[in-house]
Design a protein around this motif. Structure first.
Motif, PDB file in Angstrom:
ATOM      1  N   PRO A   1       7.535   0.589   1.286  1.00  0.00           N
ATOM      2  CA  PRO A   1       7.983   2.119   1.834  1.00  0.00           C
ATOM      3  C   PRO A   1       7.809   2.579   0.998  1.00  0.00           C
ATOM      4  CG  PRO A   1       9.527  -0.030   2.747  1.00  0.00           C
ATOM      5  CD  PRO A   1       8.797  -0.706   1.596  1.00  0.00           C
ATOM      6  N   GLY A   2       8.237   2.531  -0.038  1.00  0.00           N
ATOM      7  CA  GLY A   2       8.634   3.568  -0.922  1.00  0.00           C
ATOM      8  C   GLY A   2       6.960   4.222  -1.707  1.00  0.00           C
ATOM      9  N   ARG A   3       6.117   3.797  -1.313  1.00  0.00           N
ATOM     10  CA  ARG A   3       4.757   4.962  -1.391  1.00  0.00           C
ATOM     11  C   ARG A   3       4.420   6.376  -1.487  1.00  0.00           C
ATOM     12  NH1 ARG A   3       0.877   0.740  -2.579  1.00  0.00           N
ATOM     13  NH2 ARG A   3       1.825  -1.438  -1.894  1.00  0.00           N
ATOM     14  N   ASP A   4       4.890   6.951  -2.343  1.00  0.00           N
ATOM     15  CA  ASP A   4       4.103   8.440  -1.805  1.00  0.00           C
ATOM     16  C   ASP A   4       3.407   9.101  -3.074  1.00  0.00           C
ATOM     17  OD1 ASP A   4       5.148  10.824  -0.848  1.00  0.00           O
ATOM     18  OD2 ASP A   4       6.725  11.286  -2.436  1.00  0.00           O
ATOM     19  N   PRO A   5       2.635   9.379  -2.071  1.00  0.00           N
ATOM     20  CA  PRO A   5       2.173   9.705  -0.517  1.00  0.00           C
ATOM     21  C   PRO A   5       1.375   8.922  -0.155  1.00  0.00           C
ATOM     22  CG  PRO A   5       0.288  10.041  -2.188  1.00  0.00           C
ATOM     23  CD  PRO A   5       1.581   9.692  -3.460  1.00  0.00           C
ATOM     24  N   ASN A   6       1.287   7.755   0.686  1.00  0.00           N
ATOM     25  CA  ASN A   6       0.531   6.682   1.247  1.00  0.00           C
ATOM     26  C   ASN A   6      -0.769   7.155   2.508  1.00  0.00           C
ATOM     27  OD1 ASN A   6       0.368   4.577   2.746  1.00  0.00           O
ATOM     28  ND2 ASN A   6       2.381   3.911   3.063  1.00  0.00           N
TER      29      ASN A   6
END
Ligand code: HEM
Length: 398
Positions: free
Chosen positions: A332-337
């Protein structure tokens, strides 16, 4: 970390799970007569070019017949319409889905979530789909549209006949019509008749709801034809709940599969929206959408002739390692996604803000009310069999 698809034995197509083979992101399936697009850059390009990749798939697929042999019509079904008509229709319905209309639903969504969970507590068990993930979005969209949420058993019957089946996608052997196809067409007809009655009632007695807006709306100075109003209402009723049900169920399944992420999000609630985005990438509810070529196109090293049918596998694109490093990692830490779960371009999901809001509210309330969200090892999870959809249909929790 085990991939959730393997762990729960989720029925997805092999390439969906393993991402595209880097040498073949676009592949022709000669047996079915269909092009499969599995790569992220290729899917991205298709969705951004509606002139070459049309949404009007009935240009190449034979239309199904209704039970008494009349041709099935999708007139006014915005997902099938190309520019310039698409833009006019989209503008018309966007006015009903403004940021404010959606934000104002927040207290109602929270109240319905609590009511549904109270009822489940009184029954002494929680099957997440039947008790919350199905009824919540269906009540919300029914109220927005202006049809009774109490009729939801009917909507479920129709939606199940349309989606809970292992529908085969093939252009080469479409002739045989199976019993379940006939059931699906009957459901379509019943749903049309139901919404036509409600629309006719709104013409007589307007109210403050979406159906009234649709019957009163004008395109180029003329009212929408009755058949188009009905098809639009069907799309909203179906799109408004089937996918959000999958989103809620899939997200809770991810929390069960990755307990460390559950601990993390409990301690840090601001991470809920990012967790929902990762759930959409990781278990993409609408796993595939279709397009047709209006002219020959070069894509992923292949030349696709004009008038071909393409299945764009959003679920596979969302696991393309060229775009998402370690795609099988639930992070859930993917940034951006920049996942494609809501599509992209002119047909980008109109209901995305509503689906995200419902997801955020429901998940926060579940985390507030339950110390631990955990599946029951004695009562297995079940999935929707339709190959183009990825979602739980039964999720018993302890
Ligand atoms: C379009 C997914 C929720 C209404 C789309 C498309 C996708 C999608 C992939 C693009 C289709 C295409 O390009 O061919 C989802 C997912 C949802 C969701 C994954 C929930 C998690 C909703 C909700 C509503 C809605 C709650 C309505 C209240 C629509 C409409 C379109 C659309 C009307 C057509 C837009 C157009 O053609 O311009 N959705 N959707 N969706 N969605 Fe959603």
């Amino acid at each position: 970390m085990t991939d959730i698809v393997e762990r729960y034995d989720i029925p997805v197509q092999h390439f969906w799970l393993h991402g595209p083979r880097s040498d073949r992101p676009v592949e022709y399936d000669a047996a079915a007569g269909i092009w499969g697009v599995h790569g992220y850059p290729e899917a991205h390009e298709i969705l951004g070019d509606p002139e070459t990749f049309s949404s009007d798939t009935f240009r190449v697929i034979p239309k199904p017949l209704m039970p008494d042999a009349e041709e099935f019509s999708l007139a006014g079904f915005i997902t099938q319409i190309d520019p310039p008509e698409h833009g006019k229709l989209r503008k018309l319905v966007s006015s009903a889905f403004t940021r404010k209309v959606v934000a104002d639903l927040e207290p109602r969504i929270a109240a319905v979530t609590h009511e549904l969970l109270d009822a489940a507590r009184d029954r002494g068990r929680l099957e997440l789909v039947a008790d919350l993930a199905y009824p919540l979005p269906v009540i919300v969209i029914a109220e927005l549209l202006g049809v009774p949420g109490g009729d939801r058993a009917l909507f479920k019957q129709w939606a199940d006949a349309l989606f809970q089946r292992d529908a085969k996608i093939s252009l080469t052997e479409p002739a045989e019509q199976r019993e379940e196809d006939i059931d699906a067409m009957k459901s379509w007809r019943d749903m049309s008749a139901y919404l036509a009655d409600h629309a006719a009632e709104r013409r007589r007695n307007p109210r403050a709801d979406l159906l009234t807006r649709l019957v009163e709306a004008e395109l180029d100075g003329e009212r929408l034809p009755a058949g188009q109003v009905v098809n639009f209402a069907i799309l909203l009723l179906l799109a408004g709940h089937v996918t959000t049900t999958m989103l809620l169920g899939n997200t809770v399944l991810c929390l069960d599969a990755f307990p460390e992420q559950q601990d993390r999000v409990r301690a840090h609630r601001a991470a809920v929206p990012a967790l929902i985005e990762e759930s959409l990438r990781y278990l993409t509810p609408f796993a595939a959408i279709s397009r047709t070529t209006t002219r020959a196109a070069e894509l992923g090293g292949e030349t696709i002739p004009a008038d071909q049918l393409l299945m764009v596998w959003l679920g596979a694109a969302n696991r393309d390692p060229r775009q998402f490093p370690e795609p099988a990692l639930f992070d859930p830490g993917r940034d951006p996604n920049p996942h494609l779960a809501f599509g992209r371009g002119i047909h980008f999901c109109l209901g995305a803000p509503l689906a995200r809001l419902e997801g955020r509210i429901a998940l926060n309330i579940l985390l507030d009310r339950f110390d631990r969200l955990r599946t029951d090892p004695d009562d297995p999870v079940a999935f929707i069999p339709t190959p183009t959809m990825t979602g739980v249909r039964r999720l018993p929790l302890r």
